[in-house]
Write an enzyme that holds these catalytic residues in place. Structure first.
Site, short mmCIF file in Angstrom:
data_model
loop_
_atom_site.label_atom_id
_atom_site.label_comp_id
_atom_site.label_asym_id
_atom_site.label_seq_id
_atom_site.Cartn_x
_atom_site.Cartn_y
_atom_site.Cartn_z
N SER A 144 0.84 -1.19 0.00
CA SER A 144 0.00 0.00 0.00
C SER A 144 0.88 1.25 0.00
CB SER A 144 -0.94 -0.03 1.22
OG SER A 144 -1.80 1.07 1.23
N TYR A 158 -3.67 8.17 -7.18
CA TYR A 158 -2.79 7.22 -6.50
C TYR A 158 -3.24 6.96 -5.07
CZ TYR A 158 1.53 5.24 -4.56
OH TYR A 158 2.45 4.43 -3.93
N LYS A 162 -4.77 3.38 -3.15
CA LYS A 162 -4.13 2.73 -2.01
C LYS A 162 -5.08 2.64 -0.82
CE LYS A 162 -0.19 1.95 -4.01
NZ LYS A 162 0.26 0.57 -4.28
#
Length: 262
Positions: A144, A158, A162
Site C-alpha cells: 500500500s 494514486y 491505495k
C-alpha cells in the site's frame, strides 16, 4: 514429513522494491519457488537463467479488463499451478504513481488506467488465486502507501487506490478466514518513482511539498529498497495469523521479527 517448497507470486519484480524482494528471496538458504511478474522482464532474465526455482512472465497489468483477466488467469495463476502445483503466497507490489494532477485537471481515462494497475488488477489476481490459497491456507501481502491517508496536491488517483487497497485487505480477511492477508505502507523509498516525483511532477505540487521530497533525498532519509524488501519478503513466507486484515507501516514494532537480524 518433508514440507513442500512454498510458491510465491511476486508482481512488480523488475525494479525498485520488487527487485529488492526478489533478490532477498533468492538469497535465502532455502528459497521458495517464485513466479516473478513484470511488464519489462529484461532485467530478470539473467536471474531466471541462474535460478531453477525462478520463473518470469511479462504481464501488462494496465490492460483493459477482458485482456487483464485472461492474462492473469493464464500467465500468472495458471502458470504457477502448472509449474509447481500450488500457490502459497501473493506478494502484490506493482503500482504506478501517474497521473499526478489536480482534480480540476483530471482526465478520467488516466484515472481509469491508474485504477486498473493499482487496484483492479489486485482484485482479479486475488480472486483468481483464491481456490489455491484456500488449499494452502495461503498468504496475501499488499503493498500500500502512506498516501492512502496522507494527502499531497495532485495525488488523488494514486492515494485513493491505495486507500481502496487497504479496504480490500480488511474485506479479504473477513471473507476468507483461512487466508492471512496484510497491507503494508513501505515508507518513502529511494526508487525511480521518487526520482520521477522530484524531477517531473514538481510543477503540480506546492513549494512546501516539493521541498519535503527534495530534502528527504538530500538528507539521505529515504527508506532503502533492500530494507523494506526484506520485511515484505519475510511476510510473504510466514506472516502470523494475528496480523490478518491489518494495515501497518513497514517498520511497525509488530513487524520487528520480520526484519533481518543485524
Amino acid at each position: 514429513m518433508v514440507e513442500s517448497t512454498p510458491v510465491v507470486i511476486l508482481t512488480g519484480a523488475g525494479r525498485g522494491i520488487g527487485f529488492a524482494i526478489l533478490q532477498y528471496l533468492l538469497g535465502l538458504p532455502n528459497p521458495p519457488n517464485i513466479l516473478a511478474i513484470s511488464r519489462n522482464i529484461k532485467p530478470l532474465e539473467t536471474f531466471a537463467a541462474a535460478h531453477s526455482n525462478l520463473q518470469i512472465a511479462s504481464v501488462d497489468l494496465s490492460a483493459p479488463s477482458s485482456q487483464l483477466k485472461s492474462e492473469i488467469v493464464t500467465e500468472i495463476i495458471g502458470a504457477a499451478v502448472s509449474k509447481w502445483g500450488r500457490i502459497d503466497s501473493l506478494l502484490l507490489n506493482h503500482g504506478t504513481l501517474d497521473p499526478i494532477a489536480k482534480i480540476e485537471a483530471a482526465e478520467l481515462e488516466d484515472w481509469e488506467a491508474n485504477y486498473r494497475v493499482n487496484f483492479l488488477s489486485n482484485v482479479e489476481i486475488i480472486k483468481s488465486a483464491l481456490p489455491e490459497l484456500r488449499k494452502s491456507n495461503g498468504r496475501v501481502v499488499l503493498v500500500s502507501s502512506g498516501a492512502s491517508s496522507i494527502y499531497f496536491t495532485g495525488w488523488g488517483a494514486y492515494g485513493s487506490t491505495k486507500a481502496a487497497l487497504n479496504h480490500l485487505n480488511a474485506t479479504l480477511a473477513l471473507e476468507e478466514p483461512t487466508i492471512t492477508t496484510i497491507s503494508i505502507a513501505p515508507g518513502i523509498v529511494d526508487t525511480d518513482m521518487q526520482a520521477s516525483l522530484r524531477g517531473v511532477h514538481g510543477k503540480v505540487m506546492t513549494t512546501g511539498e516539493n521541498e519535503f521530497f527534495h530534502n528527504l533525498k538530500e538528507n539521505e532519509s529515504m527508506v532503502k529498497p533492500e530494507e523494506v524488501g526484506a520485511v515484505l519478503a519475510n511476510l510473504s513466507l510466514r506472516v502470523e495469523k494475528s496480523l490478518t486484515g491489518k494495515y501497518l507501516d513497514w517498520n511497525d514494532e509488530l513487524l520487528s521479527s520480520y526484519r533481518p537480524k543485524a
